[in-house]
Write a protein that holds these residues in place. Structure first.
Motif, mmCIF file in Angstrom:
data_model
loop_
_atom_site.group_PDB
_atom_site.id
_atom_site.type_symbol
_atom_site.label_atom_id
_atom_site.label_comp_id
_atom_site.label_asym_id
_atom_site.label_seq_id
_atom_site.Cartn_x
_atom_site.Cartn_y
_atom_site.Cartn_z
ATOM 1 N N LYS A 104 0.845 -1.199 0.000
ATOM 2 C CA LYS A 104 0.000 0.000 0.000
ATOM 3 C C LYS A 104 0.873 1.239 0.000
ATOM 4 N N PRO A 105 0.699 2.145 -0.968
ATOM 5 C CA PRO A 105 1.512 3.362 -1.009
ATOM 6 C C PRO A 105 1.249 4.235 0.215
ATOM 7 N N ASN A 106 2.285 4.539 0.965
ATOM 8 C CA ASN A 106 2.108 5.339 2.164
ATOM 9 C C ASN A 106 3.450 5.913 2.586
ATOM 10 N N ALA A 107 3.392 6.975 3.367
ATOM 11 C CA ALA A 107 4.582 7.580 3.966
ATOM 12 C C ALA A 107 4.148 8.241 5.260
ATOM 13 N N MET A 108 5.063 8.344 6.215
ATOM 14 C CA MET A 108 4.716 8.983 7.484
ATOM 15 C C MET A 108 5.965 9.528 8.152
ATOM 16 N N CYS A 109 5.733 10.483 9.047
ATOM 17 C CA CYS A 109 6.790 11.075 9.857
ATOM 18 C C CYS A 109 6.333 10.987 11.302
ATOM 19 N N VAL A 118 9.224 7.218 7.221
ATOM 20 C CA VAL A 118 9.037 5.865 6.723
ATOM 21 C C VAL A 118 8.249 5.937 5.418
ATOM 22 N N VAL A 119 8.737 5.274 4.387
ATOM 23 C CA VAL A 119 7.998 5.157 3.131
ATOM 24 C C VAL A 119 7.832 3.673 2.823
ATOM 25 N N THR A 120 6.739 3.330 2.198
ATOM 26 C CA THR A 120 6.494 1.921 1.884
ATOM 27 C C THR A 120 7.027 1.571 0.496
ATOM 28 N N THR A 121 7.246 0.276 0.303
ATOM 29 C CA THR A 121 7.700 -0.185 -1.008
ATOM 30 C C THR A 121 6.656 0.108 -2.077
ATOM 31 N N GLY A 122 5.383 0.069 -1.686
ATOM 32 C CA GLY A 122 4.332 0.375 -2.645
ATOM 33 C C GLY A 122 4.456 1.779 -3.197
#
Length: 350
Positions: A104-109, A118-122
């Motif tokens: 699932k495409p996502n990123a967070m701080c 953090v970023v996802t492989t998606g």
């Protein structure tokens, strides 16, 4: 990687913003909340001292042990983007960045003591270089604004409230907290989108990235203008019943709807505020301590008043009518809810 040294960043044509304050790009509602929190001396310090009660240490160990830390030798292109983003926004300490396996495409701080990105492989697999640059800038913007600290604090307070849900009317109080928290989350995302644009300095790349998040890696099947037209239709379409449904749909979300984010970012990109930043005129960090809470709330209130005045949403138009002392309120309510009209009170589109 966290020594704040940007010497390894390759040459670039993008403009840098030395000593830029996050106030330069923060959405008015986000900014007023942050200014108020920053004025509460010791508020975040107390909760940082309580970090042993929070899952932050566990999260750091989890990412260190079960994700890939971005560096010169792992996801080197992301490492370069991270250094680039920190250089452009003049973030002295480069946050650790991890790639986590998740389709699932996502990123967070996140993080209290220090932000972690953090970023996802998606997401990595979905976006091209310039689109990803905007996302990395988005997360660096979160870090510069201090969103990771205040998000963690507010999440902790929300979890604490859940433990006292047995108290009479506790659920109502908790829903109020959660609703307010998510509203701020959504506004902080609009702020970070702006930071992403300041880093990437490519509006089309930012638009493409948002389209891909909404519709996947099928750019040949998508069109930016048509995508933005969806936001226009979403805002203006329907009657009051649809306005209520829009509110109910967005309440559980931490992010604004993607078309809305795209439209908001394009509007800001074309604004005088954005142009002034690009010309080198922006608030500096050494002036942050002089920022007035009252002025920030006044600006936020003014923003919402402008939103109500210019919105095409039927509910917002009705609010504007009420504020303006419109007559025949009963008739307006009837027509708005039923989508009816006699030619003078409007159609289903208000």
């Amino acid at each position: 990687m966290t020594d704040g040294n940007h010497e390894n960043v390759p040459g670039r044509n993008r403009r840098r913003f030395p000593d830029i304050s996050s106030r330069a790009y923060e959405h008015p509602a986000d900014r007023s909340a942050l200014v108020a929190l920053r004025k509460l001396t010791g508020f975040d310090t107390v909760f940082k001292a309580m970090s042993g009660l929070l899952p932050e240490r566990s999260l750091r160990l989890l990412f260190l042990s079960d994700s890939v830390r971005v560096s010169e030798v792992q996801f080197a292109h992301l490492h370069t983007m991270l250094l680039d983003a920190c250089s452009i926004l003049d973030l002295k300490k480069v946050p650790p960045m991890y790639v986590a396996q998740d389709p699932k495409p996502n990123a967070m701080c996140i993080g209290l003591d220090e932000p972690i990105i953090v970023v996802t492989t998606g997401l990595v697999e979905l976006l091209d270089e310039e689109e990803m640059r905007a996302v990395v800038g988005h997360e660096v913007g979160h870090a510069l604004s201090g969103h990771s600290v205040y998000r963690t604090i507010l999440l902790f307070l929300t979890n604490l409230a859940l433990k006292v849900a047995w108290i009479p009317l506790g659920n109502i109080a908790i829903m109020g907290i959660v609703t307010a928290l998510r509203e701020w989350f959504r506004k902080s995302e609009l702020s970070a989108d702006r930071a992403g644009l300041l880093v990437g300095q490519d509006l089309q790349a930012s638009m493409r990235g948002l389209m891909k998040i909404a519709g996947g890696n099928h750019l040949h099947e998508m069109n930016v203008d048509a995508f933005l037209a969806q936001a226009e239709e979403y805002e203006a379409g329907g009657d009051l019943r649809d306005s209520v449904l829009k509110i109910l749909n967005v309440l559980p979300r931490s992010h604004p709807f993607t078309t809305v984010r795209a439209a908001e970012l394009k509007k800001w990109a074309e604004s005088r505020d954005h142009q002034r930043i690009m010309d080198g005129h922006y608030p500096k960090r050494d002036q942050d301590g002089d920022t007035s809470v009252t002025d920030s709330f006044r600006e936020s209130a003014s923003h919402y008043a402008d939103t109500v005045r210019t919105s095409k949403d039927p509910l917002m138009k009705l609010v504007g009518d009420i504020a303006g002392g419109a007559g025949d309120l009963g008739g307006k309510l009837r027509d708005k809810f039923t989508g009816g009209g006699n030619g003078t009170t409007g159609t289903a589109k208000g």
